[in-house]
Design a protein around this motif. Structure first.
Motif, short mmCIF file in Angstrom:
data_model
loop_
_atom_site.label_atom_id
_atom_site.label_comp_id
_atom_site.label_asym_id
_atom_site.label_seq_id
_atom_site.Cartn_x
_atom_site.Cartn_y
_atom_site.Cartn_z
N HIS A 137 -61.51 3.45 -49.94
CA HIS A 137 -62.16 2.16 -50.09
C HIS A 137 -63.16 1.91 -48.97
CE1 HIS A 137 -58.69 0.30 -52.66
NE2 HIS A 137 -59.13 1.45 -53.12
N ALA A 138 -64.38 1.63 -49.34
CA ALA A 138 -65.37 1.21 -48.36
C ALA A 138 -65.10 -0.24 -47.97
CB ALA A 138 -66.78 1.35 -48.93
N LYS A 139 -65.46 -0.59 -46.75
CA LYS A 139 -65.24 -1.97 -46.31
C LYS A 139 -66.16 -2.94 -47.03
CE LYS A 139 -63.54 -0.89 -41.65
NZ LYS A 139 -63.75 -1.08 -40.19
N SER A 140 -67.31 -2.46 -47.45
CA SER A 140 -68.27 -3.34 -48.12
C SER A 140 -69.11 -2.52 -49.10
CB SER A 140 -69.17 -4.02 -47.08
OG SER A 140 -70.02 -4.96 -47.69
N VAL B 109 -67.94 3.67 -72.24
CA VAL B 109 -68.32 2.77 -71.15
C VAL B 109 -67.40 2.97 -69.94
CG1 VAL B 109 -66.93 0.75 -71.80
CG2 VAL B 109 -69.17 0.43 -70.71
N ARG B 110 -66.16 3.37 -70.18
CA ARG B 110 -65.24 3.65 -69.07
C ARG B 110 -65.66 4.91 -68.33
NH1 ARG B 110 -59.15 1.66 -70.45
NH2 ARG B 110 -59.73 -0.39 -71.28
N ARG B 111 -66.16 5.89 -69.05
CA ARG B 111 -66.64 7.11 -68.38
C ARG B 111 -67.81 6.80 -67.47
NH1 ARG B 111 -70.49 10.95 -69.34
NH2 ARG B 111 -70.94 10.36 -71.49
N ARG B 112 -68.68 5.92 -67.92
CA ARG B 112 -69.81 5.54 -67.08
C ARG B 112 -69.33 4.84 -65.81
NH1 ARG B 112 -74.08 8.67 -67.93
NH2 ARG B 112 -74.76 8.67 -70.10
N ALA B 113 -68.32 4.00 -65.94
CA ALA B 113 -67.76 3.35 -64.75
C ALA B 113 -67.18 4.39 -63.81
CB ALA B 113 -66.70 2.34 -65.17
N ASP B 114 -66.49 5.39 -64.33
CA ASP B 114 -65.95 6.46 -63.50
C ASP B 114 -67.06 7.17 -62.74
OD1 ASP B 114 -63.35 5.94 -64.34
OD2 ASP B 114 -63.31 7.57 -65.80
N GLU B 115 -68.16 7.46 -63.42
CA GLU B 115 -69.27 8.17 -62.78
C GLU B 115 -69.90 7.36 -61.66
OE1 GLU B 115 -70.57 10.84 -66.67
OE2 GLU B 115 -71.58 8.96 -66.26
N LEU B 116 -69.97 6.06 -61.84
CA LEU B 116 -70.48 5.21 -60.77
C LEU B 116 -69.53 5.20 -59.58
CD1 LEU B 116 -71.83 2.28 -62.94
CD2 LEU B 116 -73.21 3.70 -61.42
N ALA B 117 -68.23 5.20 -59.86
CA ALA B 117 -67.24 5.23 -58.78
C ALA B 117 -67.34 6.53 -57.99
CB ALA B 117 -65.84 5.05 -59.34
N GLU B 118 -67.64 7.63 -58.68
CA GLU B 118 -67.81 8.91 -58.00
C GLU B 118 -69.00 8.87 -57.03
OE1 GLU B 118 -68.20 11.72 -61.13
OE2 GLU B 118 -66.06 11.75 -61.60
N LEU B 119 -69.93 7.98 -57.30
CA LEU B 119 -71.10 7.84 -56.43
C LEU B 119 -70.85 6.86 -55.28
CD1 LEU B 119 -73.89 7.65 -59.16
CD2 LEU B 119 -73.30 9.63 -57.74
N GLY B 120 -69.70 6.22 -55.27
CA GLY B 120 -69.36 5.31 -54.18
C GLY B 120 -69.41 3.84 -54.50
N TYR B 121 -69.71 3.49 -55.77
CA TYR B 121 -69.77 2.10 -56.17
C TYR B 121 -68.43 1.66 -56.74
CZ TYR B 121 -74.72 3.16 -55.82
OH TYR B 121 -75.95 3.57 -55.35
N ASN C 193 -66.25 -9.17 -58.12
CA ASN C 193 -66.44 -9.64 -56.75
C ASN C 193 -65.12 -9.99 -56.05
OD1 ASN C 193 -69.21 -9.33 -56.81
ND2 ASN C 193 -69.63 -11.45 -57.37
N SER C 194 -64.06 -10.17 -56.82
CA SER C 194 -62.76 -10.48 -56.22
C SER C 194 -62.02 -9.24 -55.73
CB SER C 194 -61.88 -11.22 -57.24
OG SER C 194 -61.46 -10.35 -58.28
N GLN C 195 -62.55 -8.06 -56.05
CA GLN C 195 -61.87 -6.83 -55.65
C GLN C 195 -62.07 -6.57 -54.15
OE1 GLN C 195 -59.90 -5.35 -58.00
NE2 GLN C 195 -60.65 -7.12 -59.17
N GLU C 196 -61.05 -6.02 -53.54
CA GLU C 196 -61.08 -5.74 -52.11
C GLU C 196 -62.26 -4.82 -51.77
OE1 GLU C 196 -58.32 -3.59 -48.65
OE2 GLU C 196 -57.65 -3.69 -50.74
N GLY C 197 -63.03 -5.22 -50.77
CA GLY C 197 -64.10 -4.37 -50.28
C GLY C 197 -65.40 -4.44 -51.04
N VAL C 198 -65.49 -5.30 -52.07
CA VAL C 198 -66.74 -5.41 -52.82
C VAL C 198 -67.67 -6.40 -52.13
CG1 VAL C 198 -67.79 -6.19 -54.98
CG2 VAL C 198 -65.72 -4.79 -55.03
#
Length: 280
Positions: free
Chosen positions: A63-66, A83-95, A141-146
């Motif tokens: 988890h990034a701090k911000s 659409v879930r796969r796309r979310a996974d790919e963004l998470a792999e990039l650090g988002y 926005n309620s998720q930790e570190g966002v």
């Protein structure tokens, strides 16, 4: 502009869509990277105006701090595995990515008749659209570190139009991307002042995306005074070019101009990565 004569009224709302632009590349799609981050994901139940919704959150395991948050808005088929796969790919990039739900928990379509009906209900009701967009943004926005001050939104097909409209009108998004989006809904939207970057990718052979509307939207975005507007046309691509399932759906429903294009998929994703790197 040449259009398919087989289009029915069911698909006419998709013709409200803009885009302009450049060229495409030729290589196989690979959205991950050699050093892609490990991720964790989960479903999240939430609601908007009393309607139960089911979203999907994906984030890096470390988890990034911000970290910037990104909303992902589905095609007219509904909130499905794509659409879930796309979310996974963004998470792999650090988002931290949240694939939202515009229809309601468990409400997806496998036939164009149902997809058109579901999409039409949302596209015809701006208040419902905005309420569901804002509810998803609140979850993200309620998720930790966002970091709520660094926010992106991307959308596909119907979701592209919603992403652009909401990004312009709600002052909640810094960067937006639309892929083969039905973005006519964004035309005439009142700019709320926060949006600074936009990417619009479309197929040059897609009859559902009139190029004259691309020019109209670009002029509006320039008037908004944004930092960067990038539009890309992939000359031979048709609708749904980023979705590997599009070809099979196009074969199943010949009235729909659907087909996957690996080169356009890869090139448009690389453009998204570049934009987010600059904007977020």
């Amino acid at each position: 502009m040449k259009r398919f004569s087989c289009l029915t009224p069911l698909f006419l709302f998709l013709l409200q869509a803009p885009f302009l632009a450049t060229s495409c590349a030729s290589s196989s799609a690979d959205h991950g990277s050699p050093a892609a981050a490990s991720i964790e994901s989960r479903e999240i139940q939430y609601e908007a105006d009393g309607v139960a919704l089911t979203g999907y959150l994906a984030r890096p395991s470390e988890h990034a701090k911000s970290a910037p948050g990104v909303l992902v808005i589905h095609e007219w088929w509904g909130h499905n595995d794509y659409v879930r796969r796309r979310a996974d790919e963004l998470a792999e990039l650090g988002y931290v990515a949240f694939a939202l739900d515009m229809y309601g928990s468990g409400k997806t379509a496998s036939h164009p008749t149902d997809a058109g009906a579901f999409a039409g209900e949302v596209m015809a009701n701006a208040d419902v659209m905005e309420a569901r967009f804002r509810a998803a943004l609140e979850v993200l926005n309620s998720q930790e570190g966002v970091n709520p001050n660094k926010t992106g939104a991307i959308g596909y097909c119907m979701g592209g139009g919603i992403a652009l409209k909401m990004a312009r009108e709600t002052a909640t998004v810094d960067a937006v991307a639309s892929f083969h989006g039905s973005v006519g809904a964004a035309l005439g939207a009142k700019d709320a002042g926060r949006l600074s970057y936009a990417l619009i990718a479309t197929g040059g052979a897609d009859p559902l995306v009139p190029l004259e509307q691309v020019e109209e939207l670009e002029e509006e975005l320039r008037t908004d005074g944004m930092k960067e507007i990038k539009t890309i046309i992939f000359p031979t691509a048709v609708h749904g070019f980023t979705n590997p399932d599009a070809t099979a759906m196009g074969e199943k429903f010949p009235d729909l101009p659907l087909a996957y294009d690996a080169a356009a998929d890869e090139r448009s994703w690389e453009a998204l990565k570049a934009m987010f790197a600059a904007a977020l």
